[in-house]
Write a protein that holds these residues in place. Structure first.
Motif, mmCIF file in Angstrom:
data_model
loop_
_atom_site.group_PDB
_atom_site.id
_atom_site.type_symbol
_atom_site.label_atom_id
_atom_site.label_comp_id
_atom_site.label_asym_id
_atom_site.label_seq_id
_atom_site.Cartn_x
_atom_site.Cartn_y
_atom_site.Cartn_z
ATOM 1 N N MET A 230 42.292 42.811 49.327
ATOM 2 C CA MET A 230 40.958 43.406 49.369
ATOM 3 C C MET A 230 40.455 43.734 47.977
ATOM 4 O O MET A 230 39.282 43.571 47.673
ATOM 5 C CB MET A 230 40.942 44.675 50.223
ATOM 6 N N SER A 231 41.360 44.220 47.129
ATOM 7 C CA SER A 231 40.864 44.620 45.815
ATOM 8 C C SER A 231 40.721 43.432 44.873
ATOM 9 O O SER A 231 39.993 43.507 43.899
ATOM 10 C CB SER A 231 41.737 45.710 45.204
ATOM 11 N N ASN A 232 41.410 42.337 45.160
ATOM 12 C CA ASN A 232 41.307 41.186 44.270
ATOM 13 C C ASN A 232 40.356 40.108 44.770
ATOM 14 O O ASN A 232 39.930 39.269 43.989
ATOM 15 C CB ASN A 232 42.688 40.564 44.051
ATOM 16 N N ALA B 178 54.509 35.740 44.959
ATOM 17 C CA ALA B 178 55.124 36.864 44.243
ATOM 18 C C ALA B 178 54.788 38.183 44.924
ATOM 19 O O ALA B 178 55.636 39.071 45.066
ATOM 20 C CB ALA B 178 54.641 36.881 42.792
ATOM 21 N N LEU B 179 53.566 38.293 45.384
ATOM 22 C CA LEU B 179 53.130 39.516 46.049
ATOM 23 C C LEU B 179 53.870 39.718 47.375
ATOM 24 O O LEU B 179 54.266 40.834 47.724
ATOM 25 C CB LEU B 179 51.623 39.463 46.278
ATOM 26 N N ARG C 172 50.238 46.619 52.445
ATOM 27 C CA ARG C 172 50.112 46.571 50.982
ATOM 28 C C ARG C 172 49.576 45.213 50.534
ATOM 29 O O ARG C 172 48.737 45.121 49.646
ATOM 30 C CB ARG C 172 51.455 46.859 50.325
ATOM 31 N N HIS D 86 57.220 41.019 46.553
ATOM 32 C CA HIS D 86 57.101 42.393 46.078
ATOM 33 C C HIS D 86 56.860 43.368 47.235
ATOM 34 O O HIS D 86 57.493 44.423 47.313
ATOM 35 C CB HIS D 86 55.952 42.474 45.069
ATOM 36 N N ILE E 37 43.478 35.397 45.402
ATOM 37 C CA ILE E 37 44.652 35.269 44.538
ATOM 38 C C ILE E 37 45.221 33.860 44.690
ATOM 39 O O ILE E 37 45.035 33.214 45.722
ATOM 40 C CB ILE E 37 45.746 36.322 44.847
ATOM 41 N N PRO F 158 44.566 38.102 37.502
ATOM 42 C CA PRO F 158 43.978 39.188 38.272
ATOM 43 C C PRO F 158 42.999 39.973 37.417
ATOM 44 O O PRO F 158 43.321 41.000 36.860
ATOM 45 C CB PRO F 158 45.190 40.035 38.654
ATOM 46 N N THR F 159 41.830 39.436 37.275
ATOM 47 C CA THR F 159 40.845 40.128 36.455
ATOM 48 C C THR F 159 40.298 41.321 37.218
ATOM 49 O O THR F 159 40.598 41.501 38.372
ATOM 50 C CB THR F 159 39.685 39.192 36.108
ATOM 51 N N GLN G 136 50.632 33.635 43.012
ATOM 52 C CA GLN G 136 50.520 35.096 43.016
ATOM 53 C C GLN G 136 50.817 35.637 44.414
ATOM 54 O O GLN G 136 51.473 36.666 44.559
ATOM 55 C CB GLN G 136 49.111 35.527 42.618
ATOM 56 N N THR H 171 45.960 44.618 48.547
ATOM 57 C CA THR H 171 45.848 43.886 47.281
ATOM 58 C C THR H 171 44.852 42.737 47.425
ATOM 59 O O THR H 171 44.076 42.465 46.508
ATOM 60 C CB THR H 171 47.228 43.357 46.853
ATOM 61 N N LEU I 259 47.630 43.273 52.241
ATOM 62 C CA LEU I 259 46.206 43.231 52.586
ATOM 63 C C LEU I 259 45.366 44.049 51.608
ATOM 64 O O LEU I 259 44.299 43.616 51.172
ATOM 65 C CB LEU I 259 46.010 43.738 54.021
#
Ligand SMILES: [Zn+2]
Ligand SMILES: [Zn+2]
Lengths: 262, 268
Positions: free
Chosen positions: B17-19, B29-30, B11, B33, B22, B259-260, B26, B15, B13
Motif C-alpha cells: 500500500m505504501s509503495n 525479498a519482502l 505486513r 522478510h 514493487i 523504493p522511492t 523486491q 508495504t 500488504l
C-alpha cells in the motif's frame, strides 16, 4: 494518560467548540434517536451484497483519507459514502473495523469522541531494515523520532523552546527553510499535530504565550517506547535500565494490551 | 475456503500500500522478510500462493495484488489494483484537477501513438488546452516530473511512456476509455503499447519487445505467431532485458525499481 488528554483538549479552542456544538447536536440527535426497530427494519431493506459493497466503499474512503493524512470524520463518511444506509452506520463501521484489523493490520481509533474523528493506527510493530520501505522512506519520520525521544526522556511534556534547541544541535533550525523538510516549524507544529503524532498546546497563564509538546495519540499507539529507549541508549552508550523511570513506563506500556497481535 | 491472513500477510500488504508497486525481486525479498519477522513458515518459491491468501481477503473490497510486466525491461512487478475505479481516481488523492487532466491528455497521446510514447513537446502543446486550469510551461514540466517520480510515467530523452504501474493499475480504465485503441500482446495478453506489430493488414497483432525477444529467441527466420507472415522487425536481444526469472538482481535500468518515496510522503 487519557485523563491528561481530556483536560488538555478541553482547555483548547473553547470558542471553536462552542460554534461547533449546535452542529454536533443535530448530528448527534440523528444518531442517538435511532431505535432498534428502525435498525432492524433497515437491515431487512438492504441485501447482504449491498452491505458488503458499502463496507468496501467505507474502507476505501478511509484508506484514501489516511493516505492524505486528512482527518477521518464520521460526518464525512456518512455524507459521502454511507448516505441512505445511515441507520446501519454502527453495523457497517463495526465491520469496517474488523476488516482493517484482519486484513490490513490497522486499527481504526476514535480520537475525538465528541466530534467523531478517527485515525488509522498500525497494529504491527515497526521493523528496522525492511527490504522495501514500510510506510514510505520519509525523512520526516526521523525528525519526528528525535522529537518524540526528547519529549519522552524529559518526562512526557516539554516546552517548545527545548524542542527547537535540541533540533538546532542537529543543525535543523526551525527559523530557516530546511532542504529536506521545508518549513520545519510548520511540519512540527502543524503537520505532526494534525497527524496526531504530537500535541502542541498553549501553556495556561503565560505571557508572552508559551507552548508545550507531548506525544500525540498516534505515537502512543504506534511507537514502541522500549525500542525508542534502546535507540537512545545506543546513542549515549548507556544501558536503557539506567533511566529507571522511563524504563518502567516503557516496559509497562509495551507489555500491556495495546500491541496485541493476532 | 480461503486461508486466513496472518501478520506476515498484513505486513506484506501494508508495504504494498505504501509503495504502490514493487519489483518481483523486491516482492520475493519482502515475502521472506515478512515470514521471518512473524515466525511464519517460509517457502521460497511460494510467493504467488502467499499473495493469493491476501487476494482472497481483498476481493470483497474490490482490490487485489496483480502481477504485471514492464514493457521496457521485461521485468515483473506487483501492484495493488483497485477494481472499483473506472476513472483515474487512484491518483485523485495526490493531484489537482488540472494535473489529472494533463495526465489524461498524456495518456491519450501515448495510447494514440504508434510508438507507445509521447514527446514532451506534444504534451506541452496539449497542456495549452486544459479546461480545468491552465498550466504554465514550467508548471507542466514540474507536474510531468512528479508523474515520473510517483512512478506513473517513464521518461527517456524527452519521450514519455506509461509505466508498468500505470498499465497494471489502470488497465480497466484504459480498456473502457480506449476500447478500439487498446490492443493486447499476442504472447503475454497484457496491454501492449511499446511493441512490434505484424505488418499483414489482415492480422496486425502486437508483441511487446521483451516478449518478442523471448518468443523469437531461437528462430533465425521469424514469422508472425498468428498469421505466419514474415516478421519484418529486428528481434530485440534477450540481454537487453534481464531474464524473466532474475531473482534479487538489482535492476540497472531506469525503470523505477527503487523504493522511492511513496505517495504517502507527498506534501504540499
Ligand atoms: Zn507481451
Ligand atoms: Zn500476423
Amino acid at each position: 494518560m487519557s485523563q491528561r488528554k481530556k483536560s488538555v483538549s478541553a482547555s483548547q479552542n473553547k470558542t471553536q467548540r462552542r460554534s461547533q456544538a449546535s452542529l454536533n447536536e443535530d448530528e448527534e440527535a440523528s444518531f442517538s434517536q435511532v431505535s432498534s426497530s428502525q435498525v432492524q427494519r433497515a437491515r431487512e431493506n438492504f441485501t447482504s451484497d449491498q452491505i458488503d459493497r458499502k463496507v468496501a466503499e467505507v474502507v476505501q474512503f478511509i484508506l484514501i483519507k489516511d493516505q492524505k493524512k486528512m482527518p477521518i470524520r464520521r460526518a464525512d463518511i456518512v455524507k459521502h459514502v454511507i448516505k441512505d444506509y445511515k441507520l446501519l452506520y454502527t453495523d457497517i463501521i463495526n465491520r469496517v473495523c474488523r476488516t482493517f484489523e484482519q486484513v490490513f493490520g490497522l486499527k481504526l481509533v476514535e480520537t475525538d469522541p465528541k466530534n467523531h474523528i478517527y485515525i488509522l493506527i498500525n497494529k504491527l510493530d515497526p521493523i528496522q531494515g525492511e527490504p522495501v520501505s514500510m510506510r514510505s522512506v520519509n525523512p520526516k519520520k526521523g525528525l519526528l523520532f528525535v522529537i518524540l525521544s526528547v519529549i519522552f526522556m524529559k518526562g512526557g511534556v516539554i516546552k517548545e523552546n527545548l524542542v527547537w534547541n535540541s533540533l538546532k544541535k542537529l543543525r535543523v533550525d526551525p527559523g530557516e527553510k530546511h532542504d529536506e523538510f521545508g518549513d520545519v516549524k510548520k511540519v512540527v507544529t502543524d503537520e505532526f499535530v494534525r497527524q496526531k503524532y504530537l500535541e502542541y498546546v498553549k501553556i495556561p497563564h503565560t505571557e508572552p504565550v508559551e507552548y508545550e509538546f507531548r506525544w500525540g495519540l498516534r505515537s502512543e499507539k504506534e511507537v514502541s517506547k522500549l525500542k525508542m529507549l534502546e535507540f537512545v541508549g545506543e546513542l549515549f552508550e548507556q544501558d536503557p535500565q539506567s533511566w529507571t523511570q522511563q524504563f518502567r513506563e516503557a516496559s509497562t506500556v509495551d507489555s500491556s494490551s495495546q500491541r496485541t497481535s493476532s | 475456503m480461503s486461508r486466513p491472513m496472518a501478520d506476515s500477510h498484513r505486513r506484506f500488504l501494508q508495504t504494498m500500500m505504501s509503495n504502490g508497486i514493487i519489483s518481483a525481486s523486491q516482492a520475493e525479498a519482502l515475502h521472506k522478510h515478512c515470514c521471518e519477522t512473524h515466525g511464519a513458515h517460509y517457502v521460497a518459491d511460494r510467493l504467488d500462493d502467499f499473495i493469493n491468501v491476501i487476494n482472497a481477503q481483498l476481493q470483497p473490497l474490490f482490490m487485489y495484488i496483480r502481477k504485471g510486466m514492464s514493457e521496457e525491461n521485461g521485468l515483473e512487478y506487483y501492484a495493488l489494483v483497485n477494481m472499483t475505479e473506472t476513472d483515474i481516481t487512484r491518483m485523485a488523492s495526490d493531484y489537482a484537477d488540472n494535473e489529472l487532466e494533463l495526465f489524461r491528455k498524456t495518456m491519450d497521446l501515448i495510447v494514440d501513438s504508434e510508438s507507445g510514447s509521447a514527446s514532451s513537446t506534444d504534451i506541452l502543446n496539449s497542456a495549452d488546452s486544459l479546461r480545468t486550469k491552465k498550466l504554465k510551461k514550467k508548471e507542466t514540466e514540474h507536474v510531468l516530473n512528479k508523474f515520473v517520480q510517483d512512478k506513473w510515467l517513464n521518461e527517456k530523452d524527452g519521450e514519455y511512456t506509461l509505466s508498468v504501474r500505470c498499465v497494471v493499475e489502470m488497465e480497466q480504465y484504459m480498456r473502457t476509455i480506449y476500447p478500439d485503441l487498446i490492443k493486447v500482446c499476442h504472447v503475454c495478453h497484457n496491454i501492449a503499447l511499446q511493441c512490434q506489430m505484424c505488418e499483414n493488414p489482415a492480422c496486425g497483432i502486437k508483441v511487446h519487445l521483451p516478449c518478442a525477444a523471448r518468443y523469437f529467441r531461437a528462430r533465425s527466420d521469424p514469422h508472425c505467431p498468428s498469421c505466419n507472415d514474415f516478421w519484418p522487425h529486428e528481434i530485440p536481444e534477450m540481454q537487453r532485458f534481464q531474464s524473466q526469472s532474475s531473482q534479487n538482481l538489482p535492476s540497472s535500468s531506469r525503470e523505477n525499481t527503487a523504493p522511492t518515496t511513496s505517495r504517502r510522503s507527498r506534501r504540499s
